[in-house]
Design an enzyme around this catalytic site. Structure first.
Site, short mmCIF file in Angstrom:
data_model
loop_
_atom_site.label_atom_id
_atom_site.label_comp_id
_atom_site.label_asym_id
_atom_site.label_seq_id
_atom_site.Cartn_x
_atom_site.Cartn_y
_atom_site.Cartn_z
N HIS A 111 61.43 -5.93 76.02
CA HIS A 111 60.03 -7.07 77.26
C HIS A 111 58.89 -6.70 76.34
O HIS A 111 57.53 -6.94 77.07
CB HIS A 111 59.68 -6.79 77.87
CG HIS A 111 60.89 -6.69 79.16
ND1 HIS A 111 61.50 -7.43 79.59
CD2 HIS A 111 61.44 -5.93 79.30
CE1 HIS A 111 62.47 -7.59 80.66
NE2 HIS A 111 62.40 -6.24 80.32
N GLY A 171 63.58 -46.32 43.39
CA GLY A 171 63.71 -45.14 42.47
C GLY A 171 64.74 -44.18 42.40
O GLY A 171 65.91 -44.85 41.96
N THR A 208 56.73 -49.58 47.93
CA THR A 208 56.52 -49.86 48.54
C THR A 208 55.71 -50.39 49.83
O THR A 208 55.46 -50.98 50.84
CB THR A 208 57.66 -49.33 49.86
OG1 THR A 208 56.89 -47.64 50.11
CG2 THR A 208 58.95 -48.84 48.71
N PHE A 245 38.06 0.71 73.20
CA PHE A 245 37.60 1.90 73.36
C PHE A 245 37.68 2.07 75.02
O PHE A 245 38.99 1.33 75.81
CB PHE A 245 36.11 1.83 72.91
CG PHE A 245 35.13 0.02 74.00
CD1 PHE A 245 35.49 0.56 75.35
CD2 PHE A 245 34.26 -0.70 73.74
CE1 PHE A 245 34.53 -0.53 76.30
CE2 PHE A 245 34.05 -1.58 74.61
CZ PHE A 245 34.45 -1.46 75.60
N ILE A 290 53.11 -40.39 50.39
CA ILE A 290 52.59 -41.81 51.19
C ILE A 290 52.64 -42.95 51.86
O ILE A 290 53.32 -43.43 52.88
CB ILE A 290 51.48 -42.38 50.78
CG1 ILE A 290 50.63 -41.63 49.96
CG2 ILE A 290 50.47 -43.35 51.26
CD1 ILE A 290 49.76 -40.49 51.40
N ARG A 324 53.76 -43.87 42.48
CA ARG A 324 52.99 -43.38 44.06
C ARG A 324 53.12 -45.09 44.22
O ARG A 324 52.17 -45.27 45.67
CB ARG A 324 51.32 -43.47 43.67
CG ARG A 324 51.74 -42.07 42.99
CD ARG A 324 50.20 -41.55 43.04
NE ARG A 324 50.00 -40.39 42.64
CZ ARG A 324 48.27 -39.47 42.97
NH1 ARG A 324 47.45 -40.23 43.07
NH2 ARG A 324 48.77 -38.41 42.64
N HIS A 377 47.31 -9.95 74.32
CA HIS A 377 47.41 -10.42 75.15
C HIS A 377 48.79 -11.29 75.44
O HIS A 377 49.53 -11.52 74.05
CB HIS A 377 46.50 -10.71 75.58
CG HIS A 377 45.28 -9.76 76.40
ND1 HIS A 377 44.62 -10.13 75.28
CD2 HIS A 377 45.31 -9.26 77.34
CE1 HIS A 377 43.61 -9.53 76.40
NE2 HIS A 377 44.38 -9.05 76.62
N ASP A 387 36.85 9.18 81.72
CA ASP A 387 38.72 8.90 83.00
C ASP A 387 39.91 8.89 81.76
O ASP A 387 41.11 10.29 81.73
CB ASP A 387 38.77 8.48 83.73
CG ASP A 387 38.04 7.56 83.67
OD1 ASP A 387 38.15 6.69 83.02
OD2 ASP A 387 37.96 6.60 84.58
N ASN A 416 46.18 -3.46 78.40
CA ASN A 416 45.54 -1.56 77.72
C ASN A 416 46.72 -1.18 77.51
O ASN A 416 47.69 -0.53 77.86
CB ASN A 416 45.12 -1.03 78.96
CG ASN A 416 43.49 -1.94 79.48
OD1 ASN A 416 43.08 -1.78 78.61
ND2 ASN A 416 43.01 -1.73 80.34
N ARG A 427 39.47 -3.66 67.15
CA ARG A 427 40.13 -3.13 68.60
C ARG A 427 41.09 -4.29 67.81
O ARG A 427 41.61 -4.84 67.10
CB ARG A 427 39.40 -4.54 69.30
CG ARG A 427 39.87 -4.09 70.86
CD ARG A 427 38.42 -5.18 71.20
NE ARG A 427 38.55 -6.45 71.73
CZ ARG A 427 37.91 -7.38 72.00
NH1 ARG A 427 37.14 -6.89 72.94
NH2 ARG A 427 38.04 -8.52 71.99
#
Length: 537
Positions: free
Chosen positions: A290, A47, A79, A486, A138, A76, A537, A491, A432, A533
């Site tokens: 970091h 081609g 080859t 949550f 392909i 298409r 991590h 505390d 956290n 939430r």
């Protein structure tokens, strides 16, 4: 049942007499072909590649000469024929293979140079479904895999960056290529087809909204070999996927030494965070160490936002990564270079800003030409022993949530603005996470602690340390606070109250939500529940 090998040893040096060239990316192909012809190599092509070589005055056979069959179906099928694949897969030192090649007039092909239809480029440029499918190659992958399997006799090149290497090896080998090189090229070809097929399978999964396909592939191209990984004894490389999302992978580095593994990780974290802030509404700056923010702020200008961000934790900011959501200007650049900084990443930079940064030869300046969309869908992956954890990107935005005031006192307009700011930042802090904010700037960040109470206390202590630097009162007094998840007990909230917070935003969902809300009411604290939430991590 496994296929049995005939155990025919591979020769060390193999002469190259015939080469098949069929490339989508035609950069360098004419020069390569011309050098091959000068070495007596016969060219076979298809081609557009055949046309390019002919236009350059090179003698080239069309692949249909080998197959005895014309290119059909818009190219298409050209080859996928024994005349080609027999020439690639035939074992030259196998008597039966030689007889079959002679009987069916199959000419051996010693060198294959192929790069594939630009599927990744079309996929990430937003091509429509038919156009993207049409750019699934392909014949190319089939030939690459066939040639790579028969690397004992065939050399396969899929990267234009290897053209010079192959020509140099032909010079050294007097027209022959060594086995070690053929092995390395084969390995590279299989890696290329693997990455190509991965991109195709990922695209199909996206189009069909298949969240968890049975087989999952990831692939990328090596952008650069890193000096080392997270630590000097670890080897590392930086691979890019072709995704055009603005960020460190697609940024232009204007100056400075090579980015390290940790620089790239931190710069990505910084730019993803600052992209939460719409530059049309406000200037914003994030300072990262970091992979955690040690200061984030918005302001009327980048310089103002930077000064406010720096005030949060000026000690930790030393040697940090700075991300801006607007173009860097001279005023901001002059402020930033006052302390040691590793990297600045921004959508752009004025000439004056670039000149100021240029005085710091090791300071890297990266330009992205845009901001990432925090709502954009995508995938993230993390390796574990024996597997890969894959999830959709955390593209939740506080601006899209149905926020609920659950306390007797509702937040003021300023408190609500700061609460949303704090929750945007908490999304990008390792869990956290506790984030104190006042007047559009972080004033204390607690990250990565096993206890949410400890995160709250660390963030408050950071604010106290910053206050001592300037001889004032901790800015957590009268601030708001965000939690990425949550409060399991009251505390953590009480620690924030002790630090001086007047309002809190958190996802809610704890079995003790009522206890936490009651504690907030007892202390006159306004509390907003997001229902979303942001663990990280």
């Amino acid at each position: 049942m496994a296929v049995q090998s005939k155990n025919i040893p591979a020769p060390d040096l193999v002469p190259v007499r015939r080469a098949l060239l069929s490339v989508s990316d035609k950069d360098g192909i004419v020069d390569l072909a011309r050098a091959l012809v000068a070495k007596g190599v016969e060219l076979v092509s298809t081609g557009g590649t055949s046309k390019a070589l002919s236009n350059a005055g090179l003698a080239v056979r069309d692949v249909s000469d080998l197959t005895g069959f014309p290119e059909v179906m818009d190219g298409r099928v050209k080859t996928l024929h024994p005349g080609v694949h027999g020439g690639l897969l035939g074992i030259r030192d196998d008597k039966e293979h030689r007889q079959a090649m002679a009987e069916h007039n199959i000419a051996p092909i010693d060198l294959v140079v192929i790069n594939l239809y630009p599927f990744e480029e079309v996929r990430f440029s937003g091509g429509d479904y038919p156009a993207t499918v049409e750019n699934i190659d392909i014949g190319g992958p089939a030939m690459l895999r066939a040639a790579a399997k028969n690397h004992a006799y065939v050399a396969v090149v899929t990267d234009p960056g290897d053209y010079t290497r192959v020509l140099e090896a032909l010079d050294e080998g007097d027209g022959k290529l060594p086995y070690r090189l053929r092995q390395e090229l084969a390995a590279k070809a299989y890696a290329r087809t693997a990455a190509y097929d991965s991109a195709i399978s990922q695209w199909f999964a996206e189009q069909l909204e298949i969240e968890q396909p049975t087989w999952r592939g990831f692939g990328g191209r090596l952008k650069e070999v890193m000096r080392y990984g997270e630590n000097p004894h670890q080897a590392a490389g930086f691979y890019v996927t072709g995704d055009k999302r603005p960020g460190v992978a697609n940024a232009r580095q204007l100056q400075g030494k090579q980015l390290s593994y940790n620089n790239i990780n931190d710069t990505d974290a910084a730019f993803e965070l600052v992209s939460e802030f719409d530059p049309a509404k406000t200037a914003a700056v994030a300072i990262i160490k970091h992979a955690n923010p040690c200061g984030v702020a918005e302001g009327a200008t980048i310089a103002e936002a930077y000064r406010k961000a720096l005030a949060c934790d000026p000690v930790s900011a030393f040697g940090g990564i700075i991300a801006c959501n607007r173009a860097l200007d001279a005023e901001a650049a002059a402020e930033i270079v006052k302390i040691f900084t590793e990297v600045i990443i921004a959508p752009g930079a004025s000439e004056e800003a670039q000149e100021i940064i240029a005085a710091k030869k090791n300071l890297r300046l990266l330009l992205t030409d845009g901001i990432a969309d925090p709502r954009e869908k995508g995938l993230t992956a993390k390796t574990v022993a024996g597997g890969i954890l894959v999830q959709t990107r955390d593209n939740g935005s506080v601006d899209d949530l149905d926020l609920k005031v659950v306390t007797k006192r509702a937040p003021s307009e300023q408190e609500m603005a700061d609460l949303k700011f704090a929750f945007r930042v908490a999304k990008h802090v390792k869990s956290n996470a506790i984030v104190y904010v006042k007047d559009g700037a972080t004033v204390g960040v607690g990250a990565g602690q096993m206890s949410r109470v400890d995160s709250a206390r660390i963030a408050a202590r950071k604010a106290e340390d910053a206050a001592r630097e300037v001889g004032g009162e901790p800015l957590t007094k009268g601030s708001v606070v965000a939690s990425d998840a949550f409060f399991p007990f009251a505390d953590g909230l009480l620690s924030a109250v002790e630090a001086g917070a007047t309002a809190v935003i958190q996802p809610g969902g704890s079995m003790r939500d009522d206890e936490v809300i009651k504690a907030a009411d007892e202390h006159g604290i306004a509390m907003v529940i997001t229902g979303m939430r942001h663990f990280r991590h």
